[in-house]
Design an enzyme around this catalytic site. Sequence first.
Site, PDB file in Angstrom:
ATOM      1  N   ASP A 316      -1.376  -7.583   0.903  1.00  0.00           N
ATOM      2  CA  ASP A 316      -1.914  -6.288   0.491  1.00  0.00           C
ATOM      3  C   ASP A 316      -3.215  -6.133   1.279  1.00  0.00           C
ATOM      4  O   ASP A 316      -3.497  -6.939   2.182  1.00  0.00           O
ATOM      5  CB  ASP A 316      -2.170  -6.297  -1.029  1.00  0.00           C
ATOM      6  CG  ASP A 316      -2.722  -4.972  -1.543  1.00  0.00           C
ATOM      7  OD1 ASP A 316      -2.349  -3.915  -1.007  1.00  0.00           O
ATOM      8  OD2 ASP A 316      -3.544  -4.991  -2.488  1.00  0.00           O
ATOM      9  N   HIS A 317      -3.976  -5.142   0.951  1.00  0.00           N
ATOM     10  CA  HIS A 317      -5.355  -5.077   1.436  1.00  0.00           C
ATOM     11  C   HIS A 317      -6.258  -5.424   0.266  1.00  0.00           C
ATOM     12  O   HIS A 317      -6.617  -4.529  -0.521  1.00  0.00           O
ATOM     13  CB  HIS A 317      -5.696  -3.668   1.944  1.00  0.00           C
ATOM     14  CG  HIS A 317      -5.025  -3.320   3.231  1.00  0.00           C
ATOM     15  ND1 HIS A 317      -4.285  -2.170   3.405  1.00  0.00           N
ATOM     16  CD2 HIS A 317      -4.990  -3.981   4.415  1.00  0.00           C
ATOM     17  CE1 HIS A 317      -3.832  -2.149   4.652  1.00  0.00           C
ATOM     18  NE2 HIS A 317      -4.234  -3.230   5.275  1.00  0.00           N
ATOM     19  N   ASN A 473      -1.962  -1.291  -3.202  1.00  0.00           N
ATOM     20  CA  ASN A 473      -0.561  -0.836  -3.205  1.00  0.00           C
ATOM     21  C   ASN A 473       0.053  -0.807  -1.805  1.00  0.00           C
ATOM     22  O   ASN A 473       0.983  -0.039  -1.565  1.00  0.00           O
ATOM     23  CB  ASN A 473      -0.439   0.548  -3.850  1.00  0.00           C
ATOM     24  CG  ASN A 473      -1.130   0.626  -5.194  1.00  0.00           C
ATOM     25  OD1 ASN A 473      -1.240  -0.380  -5.885  1.00  0.00           O
ATOM     26  ND2 ASN A 473      -1.601   1.787  -5.566  1.00  0.00           N
ATOM     27  N   HIS A 474      -0.467  -1.621  -0.919  1.00  0.00           N
ATOM     28  CA  HIS A 474       0.095  -1.720   0.421  1.00  0.00           C
ATOM     29  C   HIS A 474       0.920  -3.008   0.483  1.00  0.00           C
ATOM     30  O   HIS A 474       0.472  -4.042   0.974  1.00  0.00           O
ATOM     31  CB  HIS A 474      -1.028  -1.694   1.469  1.00  0.00           C
ATOM     32  CG  HIS A 474      -1.846  -0.439   1.393  1.00  0.00           C
ATOM     33  ND1 HIS A 474      -3.158  -0.360   1.807  1.00  0.00           N
ATOM     34  CD2 HIS A 474      -1.528   0.801   0.937  1.00  0.00           C
ATOM     35  CE1 HIS A 474      -3.593   0.887   1.619  1.00  0.00           C
ATOM     36  NE2 HIS A 474      -2.622   1.598   1.082  1.00  0.00           N
ATOM     37  N   ILE A 475       2.097  -2.906  -0.045  1.00  0.00           N
ATOM     38  CA  ILE A 475       2.946  -4.073  -0.307  1.00  0.00           C
ATOM     39  C   ILE A 475       3.672  -4.439   0.979  1.00  0.00           C
ATOM     40  O   ILE A 475       4.559  -3.721   1.436  1.00  0.00           O
ATOM     41  CB  ILE A 475       3.941  -3.751  -1.439  1.00  0.00           C
ATOM     42  CG1 ILE A 475       3.175  -3.332  -2.696  1.00  0.00           C
ATOM     43  CG2 ILE A 475       4.842  -4.950  -1.702  1.00  0.00           C
ATOM     44  CD1 ILE A 475       4.040  -2.677  -3.751  1.00  0.00           C
TER      45      ILE A 475
END
Lengths: 539, 138
Positions: A316-317, A473-475
């Site tokens: 993720d970030h 939410n950067h999966i």
Amino acid sequence: MTTTLPHRPQLLVIGAGVAGGLVAQRAAEAGMRVTILCDGPELDRTQLVDRFRQADPQTMMSPYPVVPHAPQPQVARTDDYLIQKGPRPYNQQYIRAVGGTTWHWAASTWRYLPNDMKLRTLYGVGRDWPLDYWDIEPWYAEAERALGVAGPEDAPFDAPRSSPYPMPPAPFSYMDQIFHEELQRLGYAHISAPQARNNQQVYDGRPPCCGNANCMPICPIGAQYSGNMSIEKAQAAGAQLITDAVVHRLEVGEDGRITAARYLTPSREEFRVEADRFVLAANGIEGPKIMLMSTQDRAPQGVGNSSDMVGRNLMDHPGTSSSFDSERPLWPGRGPNVISAITSLRDGDFRSEYSARKMMILNMNPVEGIALAAIDEGLTGDALRNAVRHRTARRQVITAFHEQLPDPSNRMRPSTEGLTDALGLPRPEIHYDVDDYVTRAAEDTKRRVEEIAERFGAAPGSVEHNEGYLPNNHITGATIMGEDPRDSVVNSDCRTHDHPNLWISSSSNFPSVSSVNVTLTIAALALRLGEHIATEAQP
Amino acid sequence: MTRTPTLTRRSVLGGVSAAALLPGWASAQASGPSVAAFAAKCRELTGFDPIPRALLMGVREIYSATDQAALVADQADDALHASLLKALYTGMHRPEDGEPGRFAYSSALMYAAVEDSLNVPSYCGGLPGFWAEKPADV
């Protein structure tokens, strides 16, 4: 009893967000018979806005209906669906409905830098992509046209480009203008963020943004792109959409090709869809989960998983968020939620030691938290009213995305303890941590924010930093791309090494997460994939 | 973590004995204070005059007659004061021992406090690009 659908599409797309929508649109417009399966329902924007306004409390997920057959992680209780095994939580949210998670986003549409795809070669960490930036540059341009992106030309630490942005950059808010002046004095590159949102023009039938200040969790007027728009275009080109169809199994034939997908309806009826080709575009957690649930004699570790890499390398970030009060009133909360970013930390030799970052000046209305805090202080009457106003005008928030490296021990798998959802399907179980590569960068980020805050007249020691890391939410990573089938899941065409007619369209393919939002890269690869499949399918 | 008060009779028990000596206390306990008296107290506490009627009637439905009487008679404790203010400022009722509930959104006073510079999220803020201009009080 299982019913096999009578029609056999040339392409079955599993998932109806931006990643599935653009593949489906491209293939359908090329003349292919396409069917799209979506695990959740169709959504109506007006109803979403009403739900947001009536919600208690208002969160990123509050507009979105909870359906038992397609559970989605909630903000307040991220452990009620995702099973967090630690040591840190992987608190991601996503929307299981037609349109997917781009219903709630800042519409930030960044390209990767060329160096983001060569981490191992250039900095000796992480992995390289089996692609060069210039291999996908034309598809970035295509994606920008498809999503309708506004952005600045020749901006520092923005990726090189062969064609201009479709729309001029979003105007800075007054707050962004002041930050721009001060940040430049401090030596930072600070630019207008590329964003899939109309500013002062109509684009692709979307109206210009009128500053509803609600990109997250729902743009009330559809000025920004959301994945349902691509699904609608795919349907207009002839694609068939089946909603509330929860795929839980892919079948593998004798030759290693995928023969069918099985799905359950909300009432647990089971259907099979046979198809020539399959694209799994079902989110970075749900997609790999389908693969891992599909264990069978011809795929004993699950579909596409001969490498044992499916579900691993979750990234993720990891985010920081720091707030302070500026001396001057700048009034965050006017216009889109995120308009600008500091880009000068996106790349550099430091990446051999610690993370690249993108830092953002948050432009969200902070009044609620300020009002609650002022009341808890005991303020009343005019003192309360004036304090709320004074502080809201001055509360600044700077957030940062930190690049995380792929680590096979960060993994998702179907519950190992038999924990299931309403359909009886295993819930995702996640083991996740953040290493020192990120920690070192996060400490540096906080130090930099304190320096910036001082520039804005914040009292010494008054900057508040979040604890731990915030999810973004950067999966990414769980079907990692590579040339070697022994340690990767898909090749540079996003085709699984194990199954010649199964492709994956998702950020789960990414070998690196970079420091920027992932959607434009998802879109570029999806369009490229749609074209690839349509070309291959030609007689 | 901030304590959220319970909106029950218990929250004002400390003030009841003294309040019982006040004229009209008994009848106010039974039916609650008049709208006018309750509105005046809300205006004093919030710093807003007037208070939107829908907001006022919303909190009238949330708080018991006893709580309202205590507020008007200056017999409420700090927790009840804070609870009422939070409800009026945010449009949400946050009982300590129950689920939060929204009874108002765009009329919440926190938005009124900043309305010349910030629009209520989800409502159109102005002509496209308006945000590039200086806010009203800068």
